[in-house]
Write an enzyme that holds these catalytic residues in place. Structure first.
Site, short mmCIF file in Angstrom:
data_model
loop_
_atom_site.label_atom_id
_atom_site.label_comp_id
_atom_site.label_asym_id
_atom_site.label_seq_id
_atom_site.Cartn_x
_atom_site.Cartn_y
_atom_site.Cartn_z
N CYS A 161 -1.80 0.96 7.25
CA CYS A 161 -2.98 0.44 7.37
C CYS A 161 -3.44 -0.71 6.77
O CYS A 161 -3.69 -1.78 7.30
CB CYS A 161 -4.18 1.85 7.00
SG CYS A 161 -3.69 3.27 7.95
N ARG A 162 -3.52 -0.63 5.38
CA ARG A 162 -4.13 -1.54 4.49
C ARG A 162 -3.41 -2.82 4.17
O ARG A 162 -3.81 -3.89 4.67
CB ARG A 162 -4.61 -1.14 3.08
CG ARG A 162 -5.81 0.10 3.17
CD ARG A 162 -5.59 0.66 1.65
NE ARG A 162 -4.71 1.68 1.68
CZ ARG A 162 -4.25 2.37 0.42
NH1 ARG A 162 -5.23 2.10 -0.57
NH2 ARG A 162 -3.34 2.97 0.46
N SER A 163 -2.03 -2.62 3.85
CA SER A 163 -1.23 -3.82 3.66
C SER A 163 -0.82 -4.94 4.74
O SER A 163 -0.89 -5.94 4.84
CB SER A 163 -0.24 -3.62 2.66
OG SER A 163 0.81 -2.71 3.33
N ASN B 243 2.08 1.70 4.38
CA ASN B 243 2.22 0.26 5.34
C ASN B 243 2.19 0.41 6.85
O ASN B 243 2.71 -0.34 7.50
CB ASN B 243 3.87 -0.06 5.03
CG ASN B 243 3.93 -1.64 5.68
OD1 ASN B 243 5.03 -2.11 6.17
ND2 ASN B 243 3.17 -2.59 5.28
N ASP C 103 -8.22 3.93 0.81
CA ASP C 103 -7.22 4.29 1.84
C ASP C 103 -7.93 4.85 2.83
O ASP C 103 -8.63 5.74 2.83
CB ASP C 103 -6.47 5.23 1.33
CG ASP C 103 -5.14 5.60 2.28
OD1 ASP C 103 -5.50 5.44 3.60
OD2 ASP C 103 -4.28 6.47 1.64
N CYS D 92 0.97 -1.28 0.07
CA CYS D 92 0.00 -0.08 0.03
C CYS D 92 0.79 1.33 0.12
O CYS D 92 2.02 1.11 -0.36
CB CYS D 92 -1.12 0.16 1.13
SG CYS D 92 -0.31 -0.03 2.77
P1 4NP Z 1 -2.02 2.89 4.09
O1 4NP Z 1 -2.46 4.34 4.62
O2 4NP Z 1 -1.42 3.09 2.65
O3 4NP Z 1 -3.01 1.95 3.94
O4 4NP Z 1 -0.89 2.57 4.97
C1 4NP Z 1 -1.85 5.41 4.73
C2 4NP Z 1 -1.05 5.38 5.79
C3 4NP Z 1 -0.33 6.83 5.82
C4 4NP Z 1 -0.36 7.76 4.78
C5 4NP Z 1 -1.19 7.64 3.79
C6 4NP Z 1 -1.91 6.37 3.41
N1 4NP Z 1 0.37 8.93 4.83
O5 4NP Z 1 0.28 9.88 4.07
O6 4NP Z 1 1.11 9.35 5.86
#
Ligand code: 4NP
Length: 170
Positions: free
Chosen positions: A25-27, A23, A134, A20
């Site tokens: 939340c989703r993955s 790294n 997201d 993702c």
């Molecule tokens: P992820 O979510 O890609 O599912 O881990 C996010 C976590 C942090 C950020 C964006 C998306 N960020 O911009 O910090």
């Protein structure tokens, strides 16, 4: 239904990387759920699951607390996760890269065609081909939605892995 790419080699584990953006939340949620399903299916040691983000902002950090709370409430253990950044050099050693959204996929492949790199939800049995949205900037409901997508999709992936690896030498 999309099929898994054949294993690169007959020996050694089938290596899956979940990718993702951050790294956190989703993955990582997908990593915890898929790893547990792999263990339940008796495929521990024959399938290796990892996760990473295309961005490096959170490297070394644990999971987002909302992602962790959602997993904990559903009976999973999120505590081992630490964020990693995806390294394109790793592509060579992977059997399958599953990107959470189209941007993640484009970032992993740099636009090149690679049938080992797919959208995670290509394997979604209910509504295939979409993105895992997201949840980072939204509310708790977004994390529940991610968990539901991840649980049903992980079940399909493990069913295919069991099939694909059944005839392989242990
Ligand atoms: P992820 O979510 O890609 O599912 O881990 C996010 C976590 C942090 C950020 C964006 C998306 N960020 O911009 O910090």
């Amino acid at each position: 239904m999309t099929r898994l790419p054949a294993p690169r080699s007959a020996d050694g584990p089938y290596r899956i990387a979940l990718v993702c953006l951050g790294n956190i939340c989703r993955s990582p949620m997908a990593d915890v759920v898929l790893s547990e399903r792999v263990d339940e299916a008796g495929l521990a040691g024959r399938v290796e699951v990892s996760s990473s983000g295309t961005g490096g902002w959170h490297v070394g950090n644990p999971m987002d607390r909302r992602a962790a709370a959602t997993l904990t409430a559903a009976g999973y253990d999120p505590t081992a996760h630490r964020a990693h950044q995806f390294d394109p050099a790793d592509l060579r050693g992977l059997d399958l890269v599953l990107a959470m959204d189209a941007q993640n996929l484009a970032d992993v492949t740099s636009g090149a065609d690679d049938d080992r790199v797919r959208l995670f939800r290509d394997f979604d049995p209910v509504d295939p081909g979409g993105e895992v949205p997201d949840p980072y900037y939204g509310g708790d409901a977004g994390f529940e939605e991610v968990l539901a997508m991840v649980e049903r999709t992980a079940a399909t992936i493990v069913a295919q892995l069991s099939d694909e690896l059944r005839d392989q030498q242990r």
